[in-house]
Every structure is written in structure tokens, then in C-alpha cells.
Design a protein around this motif. Structure first.
Motif, PDB file in Angstrom:
ATOM      1  N   TRP A  49       0.213   2.624   6.061  1.00  0.00           N
ATOM      2  CA  TRP A  49      -0.846   1.611   5.941  1.00  0.00           C
ATOM      3  C   TRP A  49      -2.145   2.117   6.554  1.00  0.00           C
ATOM      4  O   TRP A  49      -3.234   1.780   6.079  1.00  0.00           O
ATOM      5  CB  TRP A  49      -0.403   0.303   6.586  1.00  0.00           C
ATOM      6  CG  TRP A  49       0.679  -0.368   5.811  1.00  0.00           C
ATOM      7  CD1 TRP A  49       2.026  -0.277   6.036  1.00  0.00           C
ATOM      8  CD2 TRP A  49       0.515  -1.194   4.663  1.00  0.00           C
ATOM      9  NE1 TRP A  49       2.713  -1.000   5.093  1.00  0.00           N
ATOM     10  CE2 TRP A  49       1.804  -1.577   4.234  1.00  0.00           C
ATOM     11  CE3 TRP A  49      -0.588  -1.637   3.946  1.00  0.00           C
ATOM     12  CZ2 TRP A  49       2.017  -2.405   3.136  1.00  0.00           C
ATOM     13  CZ3 TRP A  49      -0.387  -2.464   2.843  1.00  0.00           C
ATOM     14  CH2 TRP A  49       0.899  -2.838   2.446  1.00  0.00           C
ATOM     15  N   ARG A 218       2.267   2.335  -4.646  1.00  0.00           N
ATOM     16  CA  ARG A 218       3.075   1.119  -4.785  1.00  0.00           C
ATOM     17  C   ARG A 218       2.579   0.028  -3.839  1.00  0.00           C
ATOM     18  O   ARG A 218       2.447  -1.138  -4.228  1.00  0.00           O
ATOM     19  CB  ARG A 218       4.546   1.429  -4.507  1.00  0.00           C
ATOM     20  CG  ARG A 218       5.209   2.308  -5.554  1.00  0.00           C
ATOM     21  CD  ARG A 218       6.623   2.663  -5.124  1.00  0.00           C
ATOM     22  NE  ARG A 218       7.201   3.663  -5.989  1.00  0.00           N
ATOM     23  CZ  ARG A 218       7.803   3.400  -7.152  1.00  0.00           C
ATOM     24  NH1 ARG A 218       7.886   2.142  -7.569  1.00  0.00           N
ATOM     25  NH2 ARG A 218       8.309   4.365  -7.881  1.00  0.00           N
ATOM     26  N   ARG A 219       2.350   0.404  -2.608  1.00  0.00           N
ATOM     27  CA  ARG A 219       1.896  -0.604  -1.640  1.00  0.00           C
ATOM     28  C   ARG A 219       0.493  -1.110  -1.976  1.00  0.00           C
ATOM     29  O   ARG A 219       0.205  -2.295  -1.837  1.00  0.00           O
ATOM     30  CB  ARG A 219       1.945  -0.013  -0.227  1.00  0.00           C
ATOM     31  CG  ARG A 219       3.365   0.097   0.313  1.00  0.00           C
ATOM     32  CD  ARG A 219       3.449   1.013   1.518  1.00  0.00           C
ATOM     33  NE  ARG A 219       4.806   1.021   2.088  1.00  0.00           N
ATOM     34  CZ  ARG A 219       5.824   1.693   1.574  1.00  0.00           C
ATOM     35  NH1 ARG A 219       5.642   2.422   0.473  1.00  0.00           N
ATOM     36  NH2 ARG A 219       7.027   1.648   2.142  1.00  0.00           N
ATOM     37  N   SER A 220      -0.351  -0.195  -2.410  1.00  0.00           N
ATOM     38  CA  SER A 220      -1.702  -0.603  -2.792  1.00  0.00           C
ATOM     39  C   SER A 220      -1.666  -1.561  -3.981  1.00  0.00           C
ATOM     40  O   SER A 220      -2.419  -2.547  -4.025  1.00  0.00           O
ATOM     41  CB  SER A 220      -2.550   0.618  -3.135  1.00  0.00           C
ATOM     42  OG  SER A 220      -2.734   1.458  -2.013  1.00  0.00           O
ATOM     43  N   THR A 222       0.753  -3.559  -4.789  1.00  0.00           N
ATOM     44  CA  THR A 222       1.296  -4.853  -4.347  1.00  0.00           C
ATOM     45  C   THR A 222       0.207  -5.710  -3.707  1.00  0.00           C
ATOM     46  O   THR A 222       0.066  -6.902  -4.015  1.00  0.00           O
ATOM     47  CB  THR A 222       2.440  -4.630  -3.347  1.00  0.00           C
ATOM     48  OG1 THR A 222       3.493  -3.900  -3.996  1.00  0.00           O
ATOM     49  CG2 THR A 222       2.985  -5.957  -2.841  1.00  0.00           C
ATOM     50  N   SER A 416       5.665  -6.062  -9.060  1.00  0.00           N
ATOM     51  CA  SER A 416       5.753  -5.589  -7.673  1.00  0.00           C
ATOM     52  C   SER A 416       6.808  -6.364  -6.900  1.00  0.00           C
ATOM     53  O   SER A 416       7.516  -5.795  -6.065  1.00  0.00           O
ATOM     54  CB  SER A 416       4.394  -5.712  -6.987  1.00  0.00           C
ATOM     55  OG  SER A 416       4.001  -7.073  -6.868  1.00  0.00           O
TER      56      SER A 416
END
Length: 525
Positions: A49, A218-220, A222, A416
Motif C-alpha cells: 500500500w 489488483r488492489r488499485s 479494487t 473485484s
């Protein structure tokens, strides 16, 4: 072809404003997304993060610099190309811009430096506070600028002083809490959040298609899908509020957007499709959806929305009242002192003074509005109609894109949540191709807002043609060409830097993961 100073000045400001707004929405949205990502980093201690915050922060920084440079140019134009406007309303319009510079821009610019250079010098909580300060400063800048712009659309809390020939503030809180300004602010920042979300979504989709930086992507995605879905829905809701306020304060703009030439029985239908014809004053092949426009514009089933023809007739009445106010103003100016002003002249100006701006529409046809013929008055009234086809189609493309963003972010939010982001390459390619669309929607929104209030630079108060500086057309044309050349170079530099940063990807972050317990968050410095 004869070059017109008014049209050239409008063209120059339109070019610089629309170009500047290429950077504003991404700055607004990315600043908040950065703060969200770093908040997750501080809460979890996971370095991915922090890496995400740094990477998207680099793109934010490139965009921020170009936004500042192009914004400064716009402010200089008020004094250079629109000097009479600056004289006429500087006491009102200048105040929000000054507050924006002192309160918001300095806050944002100061903390931007700490954001980039304070990672190893500030505590986690300290740096997080810095990032949120950047986000708050960015949004405060938009607030004060839109308060100034909202006053141009709905000039409340002010009055005209015949002695100084200027508009002056009578109620600053009315200017501050102008409902049009507040609606424009929330609508604009929400559009910025959508822009940043689609940008992050598209770039992350490109990484997944290339098989690179998949954890970050992937996190971005989401975060972007969740934030973007909420923002997209809010844009539609807040756009409805803007439409309702337009019905109250800018009736001609609403009628032009709708292509409504005649007043219809309540509740008015919404024209989903058609071809407005300015010359014949009709909309060909119109497809209507019953009741919808009445509900959107008036939130009732019984209130009428006036058509263009009725509004033109009303404008003619305003012009005739404005001539009375103009004549009274000349007598007030000639009297020299308050004591010498006849009571009937004072009463006439107090009664009709708010319509003085309508008399100034006649300046295009005659030096002394009091000498205008009935034909000239009718023509000036007809000038209050903006070019309907541009507004009609700009609004519909903007709204169509808004609903597309809801659908796109909703799909990726679902994917997501199911951890299926990489299973549909076609959708990932669609996300990449969608990157420029929020900018198109935002620019169309400004076309509707600003083009729709012509011929007024200040609604009902000062015509655009009366606000320009006394410059030669050749001078303005030369600056237009100069700005076009400089901005083309800046655009190439901006795109080159952004593409290079995206291709390079995030820098490796070797900081060890050290999750922070909730108790530590409370006691952290």
C-alpha cells in the motif's frame, strides 16, 4: 472575414480553460485516492500500500505541476482580456480567488512538497496527515473557484453602485452559500473522483493484461472500482440537483439544453433524441419521454417549464425595463451628488436597476439604449438564446457517459469482490480504452455550463460583449496562436512523462512490513 474581439477573447479563454481542466479533475480525484491508499498502509503496515501510494503519487505530481502552470495563465486573462469585467465585478469575483490562493492553494502546495520528500523524515501518522492535507487543499481550491464561478451563474449577495459603476458585495455569506455554487462544487469534485477512478482502473487493467505488477494492479482496481462507483452514482444525483437549480436561476439554459421551443403543459416531457433547428425554432424527429423533464426540472407534476419563445418575450420586457434603468443611471451620474438626484429618478433606478444589464444587450446595435427601435429590442431579446444544438448534444453525450461510468465501475466492483479481475481480458481492454472518456464528459459539462449562459458573462447583469478589454483583434489572435503552440508542447511533455512513469511502473519498496495495532495508532506521534 472580419475578426471580432469578443469572439476571439471568448475563444482564447475557452481554449485555456478547457486545457486547464484536463489536469484539475485528475488532481482532485487522485489526491483523495492517495489518502485512502496511505490510510490502508498506516492501518495494516503492508508495504504494497505504501508502494501504491508512491506510484500513483508520482503521476499525481506530474499532473499537479501542469495544472498549476495552466491555472495561473487563466487568472492573468481576467485583467488582460476582460478588463471591464474585472473593473465591474472585481470586488466580488476577486475575493473568492484571493481566499483560494491564501487558504487552499498555499496549503496544497506546501504539503505536496512534504508528501514527496517526507517519507523517511515524518512518522507514518505525520505523513498520512500530510497526504490528507494535500487532498483537503485540492478540494478547497475547487470550492473557492466554484464559488466565484457560481456567482457568475447566480449573482446573489451583491448590488450595483451607480456612483462607482461597479458591483459590490452586500452579503458575503450569500455569495459563499450560493446554492448554485455549492451544487457546482459537489458535482465537479465528484466528476474529478470519477476521472481519477477510471484512470487508475484503466492503468491497472493494462498492467494485468501485460502480467506486470499484479499485486499493485489488483488492489488499485479494487479501490478505484469502489470509489468510482460511489462517485459515479453521486455525479448523477448531484447533476439532478444542478438541473433543478438551473430551472430556478437559468431558465433559458435549461430550455436550450432540452430544445424546448414552446412551453409545454406540466409535467414536461424529456427529449431523449432530436435535431434542434435554431433557424426554424423547432426540434426535428424529437423522441419524448413523458413527465421526466418536469420531474427533473421542477420536482413536481404541476409546475411548468417555460419554453424558449416565452423566455424571449420575457427578455424583451426586461430590456424595456432596463432602458428605464439606463436612463435613470445617466441622470444619476449627471446629478453629481446624492442630494441633487430627483426623487422620481432615484425611485425609477431602485425599481428597475436590477434589469440594467438587459439594456446593455442593446449596445451591440446602438450606442444609446434609449434610442433603440422596437426591431432592435426584439433582436437583442433573441440574442438571449444560446446556440441550442451545441447544448442539446453536449448534455446528452455527457449524461450518456455518466451512466456508462456507473456500469463500468459496477462491473469491476463485482469482479473485484469475487476476485475475478483477470478472468475477462475483454473487460480489461475496455477499461484501458475508457481512460479518456471522463475527460470528455468533464469538458462537455463545462461547455454546457459556460456556453449555456451566453450572451451573459454574469447572468442577467453584464453581457459578455460589454466585458472585454479594448484590445486589437490581431493582438488577441496572436496570443491565441502562442497559447496553442505552448500548450501543445506542454501536452506532449505531460503525456510523455505520464506514459514513461506508467511503463516504468512502481519503484521497489524494501521497507519491512510492520503492522500497527489500533492502540499504537492512537498513541502515535
Amino acid at each position: 472575414m472580419e475578426l471580432d474581439i469578443v469572439d476571439l477573447s471568448r475563444l482564447q479563454f475557452a481554449i485555456t480553460a478547457l486545457y486547464h481542466f484536463l489536469f484539475v479533475p485528475l488532481t482532485l480525484g487522485l489526491s483523495v485516492l492517495l489518502a485512502i491508499m496511505e490510510t490502508v498502509y498506516v492501518m495494516t503496515g503492508r508495504t504494497i500500500w505504501r508502494q501504491m501510494t508512491k506510484f500513483w503519487g508520482t503521476l499525481f505530481g506530474i499532473n499537479f505541476v501542469l495544472g498549476v502552470a495552466t491555472g495561473i495563465v487563466m487568472e492573468f486573462q481576467f485583467g488582460m482580456n476582460w478588463s471591464y469585467y474585472s473593473h465591474y465585478v472585481g470586488d466580488i469575483f476577486g475575493a473568492p480567488l484571493a481566499i483560494e490562493g491564501l487558504m487552499a492553494f498555499f496549503l496544497e502546495a506546501t504539503f505536496v512538497g512534504l508528501f514527496f520528500f517526507g517519507w523517511d523524515k515524518l512518522s507514518r501518522i505525520g505523513h498520512l496527515a500530510t497526504t490528507w492535507a494535500v487532498a483537503i487543499g485540492s478540494n478547497l481550491s475547487a470550492l473557492w473557484i466554484l464559488i466565484a464561478n457560481g456567482w457568475m451563474q447566480n449573482p446573489v449577495g451583491s448590488s450595483f453602485n451607480p456612483q462607482t459603476m461597479r458591483m459590490e458585495v452586500t452579503d458575503f455569506f450569500a455569495v459563499l452559500f450560493n446554492p448554485v455554487a455549492q451544487a457546482k462544487f459537489v458535482h465537479t469534485v465528484s466528476a474529478g473522483y470519477v476521472t481519477a477512478s477510471i484512470f487508475v482502473l484503466g492503468v491497472s487493467a493494462w498492467y494485468l493484461l501485460k502480467g506486470r505488477h499484479q499485486m499493485l494492479a489488483r488492489r488499485s482496481m479494487t479501490v478505484a472500482a469502489s470509489f468510482g462507483l460511489a462517485a459515479s452514482l453521486s455525479v448523477v444525483v448531484l447533476g439532478d440537483e444542478s438541473g433543478y437549480l438551473t430551472t430556478e436561476h437559468q431558465k433559458m439554459k435549461l430550455a436550450a439544453i432540452e430544445g424546448m421551443w414552446k412551453t409545454e403543459p406540466a409535467p414536461a416531457a424529456f427529449t431523449a433524441f432530436g435535431f434542434p433547428d435554431q433557424e426554424e425554432r423547432t426540434t426535428h424527429y424529437a423522441v419524448h419521454i413523458p413527465w421526466v423533464m418536469g420531474l427533473i426540472g421542477t420536482r413536481s407534476l404541476t409546475t411548468q417549464i417555460e419554453g424558449i419563445e416565452d423566455l424571449v418575450a420575457r427578455a424583451e420586457t426586461h430590456i424595456r425595463n432596463g432602458i428605464v434603468a439606463y436612463d435613470a443611471l445617466q441622470k444619476i451620474r449627471a446629478a453629481g451628488s446624492d442630494d441633487a438626484i430627483p426623487a422620481d429618478v432615484r425611485a425609477a433606478f431602485e425599481d428597475k436597476g436590477r434589469e440594467l444589464g438587459y439594456a446593455l444587450l442593446l449596445k451591440r446595435y446602438v450606442d444609446d439604449p434609449g434610442q433603440a427601435t422596437d426591431a432592435q429590442i426584439a433582436e437583442a431579446a433573441r440574442d438571449t438564446v444560446p446556440y441550442v444544438p451545441v447544448l442539446f448534444w453536449s448534455f446528452r453525450f455527457m449524461v450518456g457517459l455518466g451512466f456508462y461510468f456507473i456500469a463500468l465501475t459496477a462491473v469491476f466492483f463485482y469482479l473485484s469482490s469475487r476476485r475475478r479481475l483477470d478472468r475477462y481480458p475483454g473487460l480489461l481492454r475496455l477499461a484501458v480504452l475508457s481512460i479518456p472518456l471522463p475527460w470528455i464528459a468533464a469538458e462537455l459539462g463545462w461547455v454546457v455550463a459556460e456556453f449555456g449562459r451566453q450572451p451573459w458573462i454574469i447572468e442577467g447583469i453584464l453581457p459578455t460583449a460589454a466585458a472585454v478589454s479594448d484590445l486589437g483583434a490581431a493582438t488577441v489572435l496572436a496570443t491565441i496562436l502562442g497559447f496553442a503552440a505552448i500548450y501543445t508542447v506542454l501536452f506532449i511533455v505531460e503525456m510523455s512523462l505520464m506514459i514513461a512513469a506508467i511503463r516504468k511502473g512502481p519503484e521497489p519498496d524494501h521497507e519491512p512490513e510492520t503492522p500497527i495495532a489500533p492502540a499504537q495508532l492512537v498513541s502515535a506521534e
